[in-house]
Design a protein around this motif. Structure first.
Motif, short mmCIF file in Angstrom:
data_model
loop_
_atom_site.label_atom_id
_atom_site.label_comp_id
_atom_site.label_asym_id
_atom_site.label_seq_id
_atom_site.Cartn_x
_atom_site.Cartn_y
_atom_site.Cartn_z
N GLY A 15 2.22 11.94 6.22
CA GLY A 15 1.01 11.39 5.61
C GLY A 15 0.85 9.94 6.02
N TYR A 16 0.74 9.07 5.03
CA TYR A 16 0.58 7.65 5.32
C TYR A 16 1.80 6.87 4.82
N ALA A 17 2.19 5.86 5.57
CA ALA A 17 3.28 4.96 5.19
C ALA A 17 2.69 3.57 5.03
N GLU A 18 3.05 2.90 3.95
CA GLU A 18 2.54 1.55 3.70
C GLU A 18 3.46 0.53 4.34
N PHE A 19 2.89 -0.63 4.68
CA PHE A 19 3.69 -1.69 5.30
C PHE A 19 3.20 -3.05 4.81
N GLU A 20 4.07 -4.03 4.96
CA GLU A 20 3.73 -5.43 4.72
C GLU A 20 4.53 -6.24 5.73
#
Length: 58
Positions: A15-20
């Motif tokens: 799916g989607y992976a979040e990043f910063e």
């Protein structure tokens, strides 16, 4: 040069992976371009697979 914090998400297998990430850049547009280039090279992504949500100067 200023430091920018860029947050968003990218497409992954699950799916989607979040990043910063923190980027040193001259302005907000350059920070966006560096983020696209960095994530694209690390994860083999195209720009259309990366969604930048927020770019904050620190």
């Amino acid at each position: 040069m200023s430091e920018f914090t860029v947050t968003g998400r990218f497409q992954s297998r699950d799916g989607y992976a979040e990043f910063e990430t923190s980027i040193d850049a001259e302005n907000e547009n350059v920070a966006r371009e560096h983020t696209y280039a960095q994530l694209g090279s690390q994860h083999g992504l195209k720009r259309t697979q990366i969604e930048l949500e927020e770019v904050d100067e620190q």
